[in-house]
Design a protein around this motif. Structure first.
Motif, PDB file in Angstrom:
ATOM      1  N   PRO A  67      43.519  44.857  46.867  1.00  0.00           N
ATOM      2  CA  PRO A  67      44.850  44.574  46.336  1.00  0.00           C
ATOM      3  C   PRO A  67      44.841  43.396  45.365  1.00  0.00           C
ATOM      4  O   PRO A  67      44.179  42.386  45.598  1.00  0.00           O
ATOM      5  N   LEU A  68      45.571  43.547  44.286  1.00  0.00           N
ATOM      6  CA  LEU A  68      45.734  42.465  43.317  1.00  0.00           C
ATOM      7  C   LEU A  68      46.862  41.542  43.758  1.00  0.00           C
ATOM      8  O   LEU A  68      47.590  41.827  44.699  1.00  0.00           O
ATOM      9  N   GLY A  69      47.001  40.443  43.043  1.00  0.00           N
ATOM     10  CA  GLY A  69      48.134  39.547  43.219  1.00  0.00           C
ATOM     11  C   GLY A  69      47.818  38.310  44.041  1.00  0.00           C
ATOM     12  O   GLY A  69      46.681  38.046  44.429  1.00  0.00           O
ATOM     13  N   LEU A  70      48.887  37.552  44.280  1.00  0.00           N
ATOM     14  CA  LEU A  70      48.781  36.273  44.954  1.00  0.00           C
ATOM     15  C   LEU A  70      48.792  36.447  46.467  1.00  0.00           C
ATOM     16  O   LEU A  70      49.649  37.131  47.019  1.00  0.00           O
ATOM     17  N   HIS A  71      47.816  35.817  47.105  1.00  0.00           N
ATOM     18  CA  HIS A  71      47.666  35.800  48.556  1.00  0.00           C
ATOM     19  C   HIS A  71      47.507  34.357  49.002  1.00  0.00           C
ATOM     20  O   HIS A  71      47.386  33.453  48.181  1.00  0.00           O
ATOM     21  N   ARG A  72      47.454  34.177  50.302  1.00  0.00           N
ATOM     22  CA  ARG A  72      47.053  32.891  50.876  1.00  0.00           C
ATOM     23  C   ARG A  72      46.134  33.183  52.047  1.00  0.00           C
ATOM     24  O   ARG A  72      46.191  34.275  52.638  1.00  0.00           O
ATOM     25  N   ILE A  73      45.283  32.227  52.375  1.00  0.00           N
ATOM     26  CA  ILE A  73      44.445  32.376  53.554  1.00  0.00           C
ATOM     27  C   ILE A  73      45.334  32.161  54.767  1.00  0.00           C
ATOM     28  O   ILE A  73      45.950  31.100  54.932  1.00  0.00           O
ATOM     29  N   LEU A 182      42.751  39.157  40.522  1.00  0.00           N
ATOM     30  CA  LEU A 182      43.096  39.663  39.197  1.00  0.00           C
ATOM     31  C   LEU A 182      42.116  40.742  38.771  1.00  0.00           C
ATOM     32  O   LEU A 182      40.949  40.705  39.151  1.00  0.00           O
ATOM     33  N   ASP A 183      42.584  41.636  37.894  1.00  0.00           N
ATOM     34  CA  ASP A 183      41.701  42.640  37.311  1.00  0.00           C
ATOM     35  C   ASP A 183      41.476  42.350  35.831  1.00  0.00           C
ATOM     36  O   ASP A 183      41.254  43.238  35.034  1.00  0.00           O
ATOM     37  N   GLY A 184      41.609  41.091  35.460  1.00  0.00           N
ATOM     38  CA  GLY A 184      41.426  40.661  34.091  1.00  0.00           C
ATOM     39  C   GLY A 184      41.869  39.229  33.950  1.00  0.00           C
ATOM     40  O   GLY A 184      42.318  38.617  34.911  1.00  0.00           O
ATOM     41  N   PRO A 185      41.794  38.651  32.753  1.00  0.00           N
ATOM     42  CA  PRO A 185      42.065  37.236  32.575  1.00  0.00           C
ATOM     43  C   PRO A 185      43.542  36.855  32.489  1.00  0.00           C
ATOM     44  O   PRO A 185      43.883  35.695  32.555  1.00  0.00           O
ATOM     45  N   GLN A 186      44.420  37.817  32.349  1.00  0.00           N
ATOM     46  CA  GLN A 186      45.825  37.525  32.106  1.00  0.00           C
ATOM     47  C   GLN A 186      46.549  37.012  33.345  1.00  0.00           C
ATOM     48  O   GLN A 186      46.209  37.343  34.456  1.00  0.00           O
ATOM     49  N   VAL A 187      47.554  36.190  33.093  1.00  0.00           N
ATOM     50  CA  VAL A 187      48.439  35.751  34.182  1.00  0.00           C
ATOM     51  C   VAL A 187      49.306  36.944  34.555  1.00  0.00           C
ATOM     52  O   VAL A 187      49.947  37.550  33.699  1.00  0.00           O
ATOM     53  N   PRO A 188      49.350  37.325  35.828  1.00  0.00           N
ATOM     54  CA  PRO A 188      50.152  38.498  36.202  1.00  0.00           C
ATOM     55  C   PRO A 188      51.635  38.267  35.970  1.00  0.00           C
ATOM     56  O   PRO A 188      52.130  37.166  36.150  1.00  0.00           O
TER      57      PRO A 188
END
Length: 191
Positions: A67-73, A182-188
């Motif tokens: 899964p892409l996106g922001l996570h936390r531990i 991320l799947d690339g350098p861009q900011v989602p």
């Protein structure tokens, strides 16, 4: 060393959107590069080769995708366990895996070894809640007995690392550490 021009705005965005992230490192996983970057004290301190899902990126439960996106531990497992310790359902089995370092060598199981950093998605409808919930999908950063496959997509959804590297990194990443996949350098454009 790869170009790091993309990283500053990505880290700033992750810090802005992650709750209680002040003072914590930020982990960035680039699926397109099969690399994990650690950002600490205003700079990249480490770059590790990793292995994300053989089936690519995705969000749905049962898809065996990363899964892409922001996570936390959310939780950490394995502190003090010997290198190569096999975990099942986050429990230490007491078994030590034979670490396969030959390129492409496959283990009979998708063994989770040495350390586990369990990820919790922070983006409702993307990686949090319902059938896309990264925590419920058991998405981890963890060691693997298939070290010869690091650097290529080979996992069932998790982010695999070499055992020595995940052991070294583990104490530096407390619960709450933001992890942006991320799947690339861009900011989602998600938050």
């Amino acid at each position: 060393m790869p170009s790091l021009e993309w990283i500053d705005p990505v880290v700033a965005d992750a810090r802005r959107r992650a709750p209680d992230a002040d003072g914590l490192p930020v982990v960035l996983v680039r699926v397109d590069q099969q690399r994990l970057y650690v950002w600490e004290q205003g700079r990249v301190t480490d770059i590790y080769d990793v292995s994300t899902a053989a089936r690519g990126v995705g969000f749905e439960e049962g898809s065996f995708t990363t899964p892409l996106g922001l996570h936390r531990i959310a939780e950490r497992f394995g502190e003090g366990a010997p290198r190569g310790t096999i975990f099942r359902a986050r429990g230490n089995t007491g078994e030590i895996a034979d670490i396969l370092t030959e390129p492409g060598a496959r283990s009979p199981r998708d063994n989770i070894t040495s350390r586990i950093l369990w990820l919790d998605g922070l983006e409702p409808g993307i990686n949090r809640g319902g059938s896309v919930d990264s925590l419920r999908r058991y998405i981890y950063i963890h060691g693997t007995d298939e070290e010869g496959r690091i650097g290529e997509p080979a996992s069932e959804g998790c982010v695999r690392m070499r055992n020595d590297e995940v052991i070294e990194l583990f104490p530096r990443l407390p619960v709450g550490t933001p992890v942006l996949i991320l799947d690339g350098p861009q900011v989602p454009e998600l938050g």
